[in-house]
Design a protein around this motif. Sequence first.
Motif, PDB file in Angstrom:
ATOM      1  N   HIS A  42     -12.759  19.964  33.001  1.00  0.00           N
ATOM      2  CA  HIS A  42     -12.619  21.107  32.189  1.00  0.00           C
ATOM      3  C   HIS A  42     -11.632  22.006  33.070  1.00  0.00           C
ATOM      4  O   HIS A  42     -11.730  21.685  34.370  1.00  0.00           O
ATOM      5  CB  HIS A  42     -13.998  21.852  32.432  1.00  0.00           C
ATOM      6  N   PHE A  43     -10.746  22.637  32.437  1.00  0.00           N
ATOM      7  CA  PHE A  43      -9.694  23.424  33.189  1.00  0.00           C
ATOM      8  C   PHE A  43     -10.355  24.534  34.029  1.00  0.00           C
ATOM      9  O   PHE A  43      -9.636  25.115  34.905  1.00  0.00           O
ATOM     10  CB  PHE A  43      -8.678  24.076  31.924  1.00  0.00           C
ATOM     11  N   LYS A  44     -11.789  24.885  33.847  1.00  0.00           N
ATOM     12  CA  LYS A  44     -12.466  25.889  34.544  1.00  0.00           C
ATOM     13  C   LYS A  44     -13.286  25.399  35.577  1.00  0.00           C
ATOM     14  O   LYS A  44     -14.239  26.000  36.163  1.00  0.00           O
ATOM     15  CB  LYS A  44     -13.152  27.052  33.766  1.00  0.00           C
ATOM     16  N   ALA A  45     -13.114  23.805  35.607  1.00  0.00           N
ATOM     17  CA  ALA A  45     -14.096  22.981  36.411  1.00  0.00           C
ATOM     18  C   ALA A  45     -14.403  23.452  37.960  1.00  0.00           C
ATOM     19  O   ALA A  45     -15.416  23.890  38.579  1.00  0.00           O
ATOM     20  CB  ALA A  45     -13.682  21.830  36.411  1.00  0.00           C
ATOM     21  N   LYS A  46     -13.249  23.855  38.616  1.00  0.00           N
ATOM     22  CA  LYS A  46     -13.404  24.488  40.179  1.00  0.00           C
ATOM     23  C   LYS A  46     -13.991  25.923  39.967  1.00  0.00           C
ATOM     24  O   LYS A  46     -14.873  26.303  40.919  1.00  0.00           O
ATOM     25  CB  LYS A  46     -11.849  24.642  40.711  1.00  0.00           C
ATOM     26  N   GLN A  47     -13.712  26.839  39.110  1.00  0.00           N
ATOM     27  CA  GLN A  47     -14.159  27.951  39.111  1.00  0.00           C
ATOM     28  C   GLN A  47     -15.691  27.907  38.837  1.00  0.00           C
ATOM     29  O   GLN A  47     -16.584  28.775  39.561  1.00  0.00           O
ATOM     30  CB  GLN A  47     -13.424  29.025  38.250  1.00  0.00           C
ATOM     31  N   ALA A  48     -16.010  27.221  37.896  1.00  0.00           N
ATOM     32  CA  ALA A  48     -17.554  26.751  37.567  1.00  0.00           C
ATOM     33  C   ALA A  48     -18.271  26.680  38.791  1.00  0.00           C
ATOM     34  O   ALA A  48     -19.222  26.955  39.202  1.00  0.00           O
ATOM     35  CB  ALA A  48     -17.465  25.785  36.323  1.00  0.00           C
ATOM     36  N   ALA A  49     -17.706  25.539  39.708  1.00  0.00           N
ATOM     37  CA  ALA A  49     -18.391  25.003  40.779  1.00  0.00           C
ATOM     38  C   ALA A  49     -18.471  26.088  41.903  1.00  0.00           C
ATOM     39  O   ALA A  49     -19.467  26.290  42.446  1.00  0.00           O
ATOM     40  CB  ALA A  49     -17.732  23.781  41.449  1.00  0.00           C
ATOM     41  N   LYS A  50     -17.560  27.213  41.864  1.00  0.00           N
ATOM     42  CA  LYS A  50     -17.600  28.140  42.749  1.00  0.00           C
ATOM     43  C   LYS A  50     -18.563  29.067  42.432  1.00  0.00           C
ATOM     44  O   LYS A  50     -19.405  29.454  43.242  1.00  0.00           O
ATOM     45  CB  LYS A  50     -15.965  28.875  42.963  1.00  0.00           C
ATOM     46  N   LEU A  51     -18.632  29.573  41.082  1.00  0.00           N
ATOM     47  CA  LEU A  51     -19.450  30.460  40.809  1.00  0.00           C
ATOM     48  C   LEU A  51     -20.972  30.001  41.034  1.00  0.00           C
ATOM     49  O   LEU A  51     -21.722  30.804  41.565  1.00  0.00           O
ATOM     50  CB  LEU A  51     -19.335  30.735  39.313  1.00  0.00           C
ATOM     51  N   LEU A  52     -20.953  28.773  40.430  1.00  0.00           N
ATOM     52  CA  LEU A  52     -22.502  27.989  40.663  1.00  0.00           C
ATOM     53  C   LEU A  52     -22.910  28.196  42.187  1.00  0.00           C
ATOM     54  O   LEU A  52     -24.042  28.457  42.648  1.00  0.00           O
ATOM     55  CB  LEU A  52     -22.393  26.416  40.525  1.00  0.00           C
ATOM     56  N   SER A  53     -21.818  28.001  43.290  1.00  0.00           N
ATOM     57  CA  SER A  53     -22.370  27.961  44.792  1.00  0.00           C
ATOM     58  C   SER A  53     -22.630  29.377  45.153  1.00  0.00           C
ATOM     59  O   SER A  53     -23.495  29.610  46.012  1.00  0.00           O
ATOM     60  CB  SER A  53     -21.235  27.160  45.443  1.00  0.00           C
TER      61      SER A  53
END
Lengths: 197, 238
Positions: free
Chosen positions: B224-235
């Motif tokens: 996903h184009f927001k994969a990194k941001q999603a991972a960051k938000l999850l953490s």
Amino acid sequence: MGENEFQVLITQLKKGNEAGLAQVYRETSQYCIRTLIKKTSIPTEDAEDLLMDAILIFRENVLSGKLSTLTSLKSYLFGICWNLWRERNRAQEKWATAHSEIERQLFWIQTMEHSTVKEEAESTQEARVRMVTKALADMSERCRKLLTYVYVEGRSQQEIAELMEFASANVVKVTRHRCYKQWMSNIEQTQARNDGQ
Amino acid sequence: MDNDLLLISDYLAGDISPEDQSLVERRLLEDPVFEDQFQQRKAEIEIIRAADRARVKEGLRQQLTQEKTPIRFMSSWWIPIAIAASIAIFLLILLPNSSPGPQQLAMSYLEPMPIATSRGAEVGSDERLKRAFSLYQQGNYAAALPELEELLAQIPENEQIALLVANAYSQTGRFDKSISLYQPWDHSSPYWDVVEWNLALALVLEDRLKEAIPLLTQISEGNHFKAKQAAKLLSELE
């Protein structure tokens, strides 16, 4: 803005210094924009845009000599804003009444989807605008200034003669003819080159 | 031909004798070739006038922006919202050392939708659409919403406008409304990735973490184009 300040502004604008227009905006925006919103219920950014356009007309009227004295800057500008709003409103009303709902829907579909015809028409128009402005930009500074003073700013021959140090208004006319023909020739040459491609 | 050209140029310059003026006006009625040439020359003058106006207007706009002159004026409906926003900011400042909650975190990820410029330019010929886009781009989402909704009612199949409506709801704090618009979105839509990310954010902001976390996990694990941001938000949420 008092009469003296206004006369200073006229001198500046005639010398090509447009910085004073921001002062005109600052002095009139509160009154003009608020009154426009109150009277017409248009969105703020439309009111701001109308005022900017009114200031452009104000500048043109100053340059062409139509406006040389002023009793109230904000009333004058509001008058222009009001006329501009009425003009635009009339155009919108005409559109609204001239189209049935089906026509309007069709218009929307045509507008939202890529229309090759429209794109072509727009690109032709854009090419023409580029060609005409470039043909003017390619001319000597003296010719370009002269044509701008006459056709864009509407200055009098006498004023141009003084400003550009021509011997008389008659010399201005002869030079204008030469420059105009040169401009037309530049446009034709560019057109011929484009057609040949 | 040259004479005609100069006659027209004099007429357009307003530097013409009354006799020649009458001659031009008569020929405009009687001679279609002359009339065509006249219209072309007139159009060229209008082009350079318009270019000059655009130049001066842009200069004025830039000058006002540089001077930070408040071009915008608050209309009365906006004042309570501005006061509420000021209070909210004030309260946030007054909360010392408190770690940001999920809503605050998600809020920092919420962005306005970009408006596709090629289509924007094309559709921008309609005044209402232009106004709606302009309000949205200025961040005046509350004012843009009714305009956008009206447009959407006319062209419900337009996904770009639907996205702007949903995002404007999020931007104005009405996450329930934006969720209800995102959830039924067709997964095969070219906008689905954008919708999925915005839906996840809206779910966090609506405090529906049980639904938001699996969706964020899915986004973070995929291409996903927001994969990194999603991972960051999850953490950050953990």
